[in-house]
Design a protein around this motif. Sequence first.
Motif, short mmCIF file in Angstrom:
data_model
loop_
_atom_site.label_atom_id
_atom_site.label_comp_id
_atom_site.label_asym_id
_atom_site.label_seq_id
_atom_site.Cartn_x
_atom_site.Cartn_y
_atom_site.Cartn_z
N THR A 45 0.86 -1.18 0.00
CA THR A 45 0.00 0.00 0.00
C THR A 45 0.90 1.23 0.00
OG1 THR A 45 -1.66 -1.20 1.29
CG2 THR A 45 -1.85 1.21 1.22
N LEU A 46 0.70 2.10 -1.00
CA LEU A 46 1.52 3.30 -1.14
C LEU A 46 0.69 4.55 -0.83
CD1 LEU A 46 3.22 2.45 -4.55
CD2 LEU A 46 4.14 2.07 -2.26
N ASN A 47 1.37 5.59 -0.35
CA ASN A 47 0.70 6.88 -0.19
C ASN A 47 0.78 7.65 -1.51
OD1 ASN A 47 3.27 8.03 -0.31
ND2 ASN A 47 3.40 8.39 1.89
N ASP A 48 0.28 8.88 -1.52
CA ASP A 48 0.26 9.68 -2.75
C ASP A 48 1.66 10.01 -3.28
OD1 ASP A 48 -2.48 9.65 -2.77
OD2 ASP A 48 -2.67 11.59 -1.73
N GLN A 49 2.67 9.96 -2.41
CA GLN A 49 4.05 10.23 -2.82
C GLN A 49 4.78 8.96 -3.29
OE1 GLN A 49 2.82 11.47 0.30
NE2 GLN A 49 2.22 13.27 -0.89
N GLY A 50 4.08 7.83 -3.30
CA GLY A 50 4.69 6.58 -3.73
C GLY A 50 5.52 5.89 -2.66
N GLU A 51 5.35 6.28 -1.42
CA GLU A 51 6.08 5.67 -0.30
C GLU A 51 5.24 4.56 0.32
OE1 GLU A 51 6.20 9.30 1.85
OE2 GLU A 51 8.20 9.84 1.14
N ILE A 52 5.91 3.52 0.80
CA ILE A 52 5.21 2.40 1.42
C ILE A 52 4.62 2.84 2.75
CG2 ILE A 52 5.46 0.08 2.40
CD1 ILE A 52 7.82 -0.33 0.46
N VAL A 119 18.58 -4.87 3.73
CA VAL A 119 19.00 -3.69 3.00
C VAL A 119 18.11 -2.52 3.40
CG1 VAL A 119 19.96 -4.96 1.04
CG2 VAL A 119 17.56 -4.26 1.00
N ASN A 120 18.61 -1.33 3.25
CA ASN A 120 17.87 -0.13 3.61
C ASN A 120 16.67 0.10 2.68
OD1 ASN A 120 17.41 2.32 5.06
ND2 ASN A 120 18.32 3.42 3.34
N ALA A 121 16.85 -0.17 1.40
CA ALA A 121 15.79 0.04 0.41
C ALA A 121 16.09 -0.78 -0.83
CB ALA A 121 15.69 1.51 0.05
N LEU A 122 15.06 -0.98 -1.65
CA LEU A 122 15.20 -1.64 -2.95
C LEU A 122 14.76 -0.65 -4.02
CD1 LEU A 122 13.92 -5.08 -1.70
CD2 LEU A 122 16.19 -4.64 -2.67
N PRO A 123 15.09 -0.90 -5.28
CA PRO A 123 14.83 0.09 -6.33
C PRO A 123 13.37 0.48 -6.53
CG PRO A 123 16.32 -1.60 -7.13
CD PRO A 123 15.83 -2.05 -5.80
N THR A 124 12.45 -0.41 -6.19
CA THR A 124 11.02 -0.10 -6.27
C THR A 124 10.45 -0.27 -4.86
OG1 THR A 124 10.48 -2.39 -6.86
CG2 THR A 124 10.84 -0.83 -8.68
N PRO A 125 9.24 0.18 -4.59
CA PRO A 125 8.70 0.10 -3.23
C PRO A 125 8.27 -1.32 -2.84
CG PRO A 125 7.09 1.10 -4.68
CD PRO A 125 8.34 0.90 -5.49
N ILE A 126 9.27 -2.17 -2.62
CA ILE A 126 9.04 -3.56 -2.25
C ILE A 126 9.85 -3.89 -1.01
CG2 ILE A 126 8.49 -4.29 -4.60
CD1 ILE A 126 11.38 -5.26 -4.90
#
Length: 138
Positions: A45-52, A119-126
């Motif tokens: 589920t993402l917010n309007d800014q594309g963040e998880i 990892v801190n983050a992945l290239p897409t919001p996964i």
Amino acid sequence: MSIYQSDKAPEPVGLYPHARRVGNLLFLSGVGPRVKGKKEIPGVTLNDQGEIVAYDIEAQCHSVFNNVKDILEASGAGWRHLVDVTVFLTNMKDDFGTFNRIYAEYFEEVQPCRTTVEVNALPTPIAIELKCIAALDF
């Protein structure tokens, strides 16, 4: 060397193939839970800014394992050919137990070597990505 693209797996997010064969080894590029042709990501589920804002690691695990299977099959391989799996999780503390349980369902008979890292983050919001190597001559 041969390059493979699956018509079932999600499109790569950069200039790279789904898989590449060198000799008897098949290297899969990083595989996440996205679904081909869809903007929504299973369990995210993402917010309007594309963040998880929320995610379901179980849904993402099943989706990523299905994507790996599709890429293997498009490359002339199968689940039994996997020899090494590197797992990237964005939340080891909360997700490792669930991931490990689901992983065991898929890998009960085939037990490749495995490394799991946070990892801190992945290239897409996964929340999960797999890097796999298969051996085709056995």
